[in-house]
Design an enzyme around this catalytic site. Structure first.
Site, short mmCIF file in Angstrom:
data_model
loop_
_atom_site.label_atom_id
_atom_site.label_comp_id
_atom_site.label_asym_id
_atom_site.label_seq_id
_atom_site.Cartn_x
_atom_site.Cartn_y
_atom_site.Cartn_z
N CYS A 119 -56.10 -28.60 -22.04
CA CYS A 119 -57.41 -29.12 -21.63
C CYS A 119 -58.52 -28.08 -21.74
O CYS A 119 -59.69 -28.43 -21.63
CB CYS A 119 -57.33 -29.65 -20.20
SG CYS A 119 -56.21 -31.04 -20.08
N HIS A 261 -64.25 -30.26 -17.51
CA HIS A 261 -63.12 -31.04 -18.02
C HIS A 261 -62.87 -32.20 -17.05
O HIS A 261 -62.77 -31.99 -15.84
CB HIS A 261 -61.89 -30.14 -18.13
CG HIS A 261 -60.62 -30.89 -18.32
ND1 HIS A 261 -60.46 -31.84 -19.31
CD2 HIS A 261 -59.45 -30.87 -17.63
CE1 HIS A 261 -59.25 -32.36 -19.23
NE2 HIS A 261 -58.62 -31.79 -18.22
N ASN A 291 -58.27 -38.64 -18.20
CA ASN A 291 -58.20 -37.28 -18.73
C ASN A 291 -57.73 -37.34 -20.18
O ASN A 291 -56.56 -37.61 -20.45
CB ASN A 291 -57.23 -36.48 -17.86
CG ASN A 291 -57.03 -35.06 -18.35
OD1 ASN A 291 -57.39 -34.72 -19.46
ND2 ASN A 291 -56.42 -34.23 -17.52
N1 ACO Z 1 -49.73 -44.32 -6.70
C1 ACO Z 1 -49.40 -44.38 -5.39
N2 ACO Z 1 -48.91 -43.33 -4.72
C2 ACO Z 1 -48.75 -42.19 -5.41
C3 ACO Z 1 -49.07 -42.05 -6.78
C4 ACO Z 1 -49.57 -43.19 -7.43
N3 ACO Z 1 -49.92 -43.18 -8.72
N4 ACO Z 1 -48.79 -40.80 -7.17
C5 ACO Z 1 -48.33 -40.15 -6.10
N5 ACO Z 1 -48.29 -40.97 -5.04
C6 ACO Z 1 -47.86 -40.70 -3.67
C7 ACO Z 1 -46.92 -39.53 -3.61
O1 ACO Z 1 -45.59 -39.92 -3.82
C8 ACO Z 1 -47.16 -39.05 -2.18
O2 ACO Z 1 -46.45 -39.87 -1.31
P1 ACO Z 1 -45.67 -39.22 -0.06
O3 ACO Z 1 -46.76 -38.62 0.78
O4 ACO Z 1 -45.01 -40.42 0.56
O5 ACO Z 1 -44.73 -38.22 -0.63
C9 ACO Z 1 -48.64 -39.33 -1.94
O6 ACO Z 1 -49.00 -40.32 -2.92
C10 ACO Z 1 -49.55 -38.14 -2.10
O7 ACO Z 1 -49.19 -37.44 -3.29
P2 ACO Z 1 -49.97 -36.17 -3.79
O8 ACO Z 1 -49.30 -35.63 -4.99
O9 ACO Z 1 -50.18 -35.26 -2.61
O10 ACO Z 1 -51.39 -36.80 -4.19
P3 ACO Z 1 -52.72 -36.07 -4.54
O11 ACO Z 1 -53.76 -36.43 -3.60
O12 ACO Z 1 -52.47 -34.60 -4.80
O13 ACO Z 1 -53.11 -36.74 -5.93
C11 ACO Z 1 -53.05 -36.20 -8.27
C12 ACO Z 1 -52.23 -36.60 -7.04
C13 ACO Z 1 -54.04 -37.30 -8.54
C14 ACO Z 1 -52.09 -36.06 -9.45
C15 ACO Z 1 -53.78 -34.86 -7.98
O14 ACO Z 1 -52.88 -33.91 -7.44
C16 ACO Z 1 -54.43 -34.29 -9.20
O15 ACO Z 1 -55.35 -34.85 -9.78
N6 ACO Z 1 -54.01 -33.08 -9.63
C17 ACO Z 1 -54.55 -32.46 -10.81
C18 ACO Z 1 -53.78 -32.93 -12.00
C19 ACO Z 1 -54.49 -32.67 -13.30
O16 ACO Z 1 -55.69 -32.68 -13.36
N7 ACO Z 1 -53.69 -32.48 -14.35
C20 ACO Z 1 -54.21 -32.33 -15.65
C21 ACO Z 1 -54.77 -30.95 -15.89
S1 ACO Z 1 -55.50 -30.84 -17.42
C22 ACO Z 1 -54.37 -30.53 -18.71
O17 ACO Z 1 -54.23 -29.42 -19.15
C23 ACO Z 1 -53.59 -31.66 -19.32
#
Ligand code: ACO
Length: 335
Positions: A119, A261, A291
């Site tokens: 990214c 990004h 993304n």
């Molecule tokens: N739908 C419903 N529930 C979900 C989902 C989903 N799609 N995904 C996760 N959950 C649940 C989890 O299981 C967890 O449940 P639990 O508490 O019972 O265990 C709960 O939701 C919270 O999960 P978290 O992982 O803490 O959620 P978070 O608020 O961190 O959001 C996310 C997750 C959206 C992935 C976030 O962490 C994020 O955006 N991180 C950055 C990722 C990113 O940008 N990656 C790309 C980088 S760029 C590149 O180089 C490709």
């Protein structure tokens, strides 16, 4: 490349272009496949839908369309393009997809190669191209960011599949001896934290003959520790942008637009808050595209230019961040 040809000192931004595939995958449709909901995805990421490239639309096709639009805006004769850099992690050909784009464009005088930095790829490619221009080796360059992560997402993994989409964007830049609109840049890599986000080789062992083993080509789906990537982004992006403002003697108040990004709306808002940049200056289109990896920054810039938001001489602070881990920032003046 034949050494120094031009005595130029700076870079001018001449055009932008973008392309997204027609297929739209909404949150609602994803929730028919994995246990998630439109509300969860929207609240946690800001994403409503993303584009998915099907058969007949790969990174080369998307990158070509984006480059063509950027070259048209720049009003260049295709034969005057000297350099094409394609930032991608998902080439259609592992040997490189930029040469196919060069061929499709008919840009036969351009050297063309791929650059991979996930990214951060577009930002790293833009900086690379601008260094070639400032060094006097080339006059006109097209920098493309294009990715097709839909091919590498585990569509059964709700923690990651909701984030990604496909698309391409491109910027046309030109060397000039009158000014330099790449005001400054910073780049960083931390391989130690690389395991937070990977698209790894499969390591499928096979044997050629007797005891001569080899690893069959192929990749496993994206593996992501979302929380760690999130923490990394909201910590490091403000730090690198603040450093950039300091080294260039700019302040965040002088910035017209913050183009980050497009990973997650909460990341965009948090970075903006830390830099005291008001929400109306933070450009965002991830609601529509998710993304798109190396494509997000040029896709956003192109949309903002065509919507008359970004205007001539506007100051843009931009930052790419992601797998590697890698991250970077650039301060540019459009035009
Ligand atoms: N739908 C419903 N529930 C979900 C989902 C989903 N799609 N995904 C996760 N959950 C649940 C989890 O299981 C967890 O449940 P639990 O508490 O019972 O265990 C709960 O939701 C919270 O999960 P978290 O992982 O803490 O959620 P978070 O608020 O961190 O959001 C996310 C997750 C959206 C992935 C976030 O962490 C994020 O955006 N991180 C950055 C990722 C990113 O940008 N990656 C790309 C980088 S760029 C590149 O180089 C490709």
């Amino acid at each position: 490349m034949e050494g120094i040809k031009f005595n130029k000192i700076g870079v001018s931004f001449k055009g932008s272009g973008s392309y997204v595939p027609d297929q739209i995958l909404t949150n609602q449709k994803i929730s028919q496949k994995v246990d998630t909901s439109d509300e969860w995805i929207k609240t946690r990421t800001g994403i409503s839908e993303r584009r998915i490239s099907g058969l007949g639309c790969n990174v080369t096709d998307m990158g070509y369309e984006a480059a063509l639009n950027a070259i048209a805006m720049a009003n260049w004769d295709i034969k005057t393009v000297d350099l094409i850099i394609l930032a991608t992690s998902t080439p259609h050909d592992l040997f490189g997809s930029a040469p196919s784009i060069q061929h499709k464009l008919g840009a036969y005088n351009a050297v063309a190669f791929d650059l991979t930095a996930a990214c951060s790829g577009f930002l790293f490619a833009l900086i690379t191209a601008s260094q070639f221009l400032k060094g006097g080796s080339f006059k006109r360059a097209v920098v493309i960011g294009a990715d097709q992560l839909s091919s590498f997402v585990d569509w059964n993994d709700r923690r990651s599949c909701i984030l990604f989409g496909d698309g391409a964007g491109a910027i046309a830049i030109e060397a000039t001896n009158e000014f330099d609109n790449v005001i400054g840049f910073e780049m960083k890599t931390d391989g130690e934290r690389g395991s937070f986000l990977n698209l790894p080789f499969k390591n499928d062992k096979d044997s050629i003959i007797d005891n001569i083993d080899f690893l069959r080509g192929g990749f496993s789906p994206i593996q992501m520790n979302g929380q760690e990537v999130y923490k990394f982004a909201v910590k490091e992006v403000p730090i690198i942008l603040k450093k950039l403002f300091k080294t260039t003697n700019y302040s965040s108040e002088r910035v017209d637009w913050l183009v980050l990004h497009q990973a997650n709306q909460r990341i965009l808002d948090s970075v903006g808050d830390k830099l005291k940049i008001p929400r109306e200056k933070i450009l965002s289109n991830l609601e529509k595209y998710g993304n798109t990896s190396a494509a997000t920054i040029p896709l956003m810039i192109d949309e903002a230019i065509r919507n008359n938001k970004i205007k001539q001489h506007d100051i843009i602070a931009t930052s790419g961040f992601g797998a590697g881990l890698s991250w970077g920032a650039a301060l540019i003046k459009w035009g």
